[in-house]
Design an enzyme around this catalytic site. Sequence first.
Site, PDB file in Angstrom:
ATOM      1  N   ILE A  49       0.869  -1.174   0.000  1.00  0.00           N
ATOM      2  CA  ILE A  49       0.000   0.000   0.000  1.00  0.00           C
ATOM      3  C   ILE A  49       0.907   1.226   0.000  1.00  0.00           C
ATOM      4  O   ILE A  49       1.861   1.301   0.776  1.00  0.00           O
ATOM      5  CB  ILE A  49      -0.900   0.042   1.250  1.00  0.00           C
ATOM      6  CG1 ILE A  49      -1.864  -1.152   1.276  1.00  0.00           C
ATOM      7  CG2 ILE A  49      -1.668   1.364   1.313  1.00  0.00           C
ATOM      8  CD1 ILE A  49      -3.012  -1.052   0.318  1.00  0.00           C
ATOM      9  N   PHE A  50       0.605   2.187  -0.883  1.00  0.00           N
ATOM     10  CA  PHE A  50       1.390   3.414  -0.886  1.00  0.00           C
ATOM     11  C   PHE A  50       0.716   4.432   0.007  1.00  0.00           C
ATOM     12  O   PHE A  50      -0.437   4.827  -0.211  1.00  0.00           O
ATOM     13  CB  PHE A  50       1.553   3.984  -2.293  1.00  0.00           C
ATOM     14  CG  PHE A  50       2.444   5.193  -2.329  1.00  0.00           C
ATOM     15  CD1 PHE A  50       3.812   5.064  -2.205  1.00  0.00           C
ATOM     16  CD2 PHE A  50       1.904   6.470  -2.461  1.00  0.00           C
ATOM     17  CE1 PHE A  50       4.643   6.183  -2.222  1.00  0.00           C
ATOM     18  CE2 PHE A  50       2.724   7.588  -2.483  1.00  0.00           C
ATOM     19  CZ  PHE A  50       4.097   7.442  -2.356  1.00  0.00           C
ATOM     20  N   TYR A  52       0.520   8.132   1.357  1.00  0.00           N
ATOM     21  CA  TYR A  52       0.944   9.490   0.986  1.00  0.00           C
ATOM     22  C   TYR A  52       0.244  10.556   1.812  1.00  0.00           C
ATOM     23  O   TYR A  52       0.576  11.735   1.735  1.00  0.00           O
ATOM     24  CB  TYR A  52       0.699   9.742  -0.502  1.00  0.00           C
ATOM     25  CG  TYR A  52      -0.748   9.699  -0.922  1.00  0.00           C
ATOM     26  CD1 TYR A  52      -1.528  10.847  -0.936  1.00  0.00           C
ATOM     27  CD2 TYR A  52      -1.344   8.495  -1.324  1.00  0.00           C
ATOM     28  CE1 TYR A  52      -2.859  10.810  -1.325  1.00  0.00           C
ATOM     29  CE2 TYR A  52      -2.672   8.445  -1.719  1.00  0.00           C
ATOM     30  CZ  TYR A  52      -3.424   9.596  -1.721  1.00  0.00           C
ATOM     31  OH  TYR A  52      -4.742   9.553  -2.107  1.00  0.00           O
ATOM     32  N   GLY A  53      -0.748  10.151   2.610  1.00  0.00           N
ATOM     33  CA  GLY A  53      -1.489  11.076   3.463  1.00  0.00           C
ATOM     34  C   GLY A  53      -1.548  10.528   4.875  1.00  0.00           C
ATOM     35  O   GLY A  53      -0.525  10.187   5.468  1.00  0.00           O
ATOM     36  N   SER A  54      -2.753  10.393   5.422  1.00  0.00           N
ATOM     37  CA  SER A  54      -2.899   9.959   6.815  1.00  0.00           C
ATOM     38  C   SER A  54      -2.429   8.536   7.053  1.00  0.00           C
ATOM     39  O   SER A  54      -2.123   8.165   8.196  1.00  0.00           O
ATOM     40  CB  SER A  54      -4.360  10.102   7.255  1.00  0.00           C
ATOM     41  OG  SER A  54      -5.211   9.292   6.474  1.00  0.00           O
ATOM     42  N   GLU A 127     -11.188   4.327   2.782  1.00  0.00           N
ATOM     43  CA  GLU A 127     -10.952   5.179   1.611  1.00  0.00           C
ATOM     44  C   GLU A 127     -12.116   5.226   0.622  1.00  0.00           C
ATOM     45  O   GLU A 127     -12.260   6.213  -0.108  1.00  0.00           O
ATOM     46  CB  GLU A 127      -9.699   4.692   0.871  1.00  0.00           C
ATOM     47  CG  GLU A 127      -8.443   4.602   1.728  1.00  0.00           C
ATOM     48  CD  GLU A 127      -7.960   5.956   2.222  1.00  0.00           C
ATOM     49  OE1 GLU A 127      -8.419   6.990   1.695  1.00  0.00           O
ATOM     50  OE2 GLU A 127      -7.132   5.983   3.143  1.00  0.00           O
TER      51      GLU A 127
END
Length: 232
Positions: A49-50, A52-54, A127
């Site tokens: 999993i990438f 990039y936020g929380s 998400e």
Amino acid sequence: MLTRQALDSGAYLEKFRSLPNLWTSERIEASLAETLKEQPACVNNDVWIFAYGSLMWNPMVDFDRRDVATLHEWHRSFCLSMTIGRGSPERPGRMLALEAGGHTTGLALRLTPNTMREDLKAVWIREMVLGSYRPTWAPVTLECGIHTHAIAFVANTAGEQYRTDSCISAVAPLIAAATGQIGSNAEYVFRLYDSLSQCGLHDRYIEALAGELKRLRQHPHHDSQGAPNATA
């Protein structure tokens, strides 16, 4: 802060019941299954999993490897309108997503095989509750030089939450004024800025946005309707 218990118990989904076009549990499960079918053969059985936020500071999943990584072909963008969580219908904020072009530095998390299915379901609930994102297998390069693919949640440009203007001047006043049940929209930006700094990473867009939010806090001004912007 969002917890895994809220995701697993259904409490997180319940917060969105008043919103139109809420995704059902069945639709979320179907999206997950479809994405797993599209897993590139080159990644073997590893699922990354990438973040990039929380997900960088609050992943809520089990992983057996965590690497600084570069995501290719996508860049950060506060391009999703938000009226719940860290925003409200009266003062909508902006959610972070990825838009096509450029690259993004963040963290790649390799999920633990024994709990992978449960963890993926939790991530999908987190998400995909409104279908604001489009889960995509995107190429990433780990800091050690290894090339692989990771699941990245990119902006669903056909969704109702998507907004075309995500430049600093457009989103900063919205983010500065927005707050909701989870907290303030500005807090999210500052948490992201700190998380990137702790990893030795830089994102000009996030750095510029954090700087503008700090300026707005120090010098609150009036919006176009004449009402003072909140300083969150």
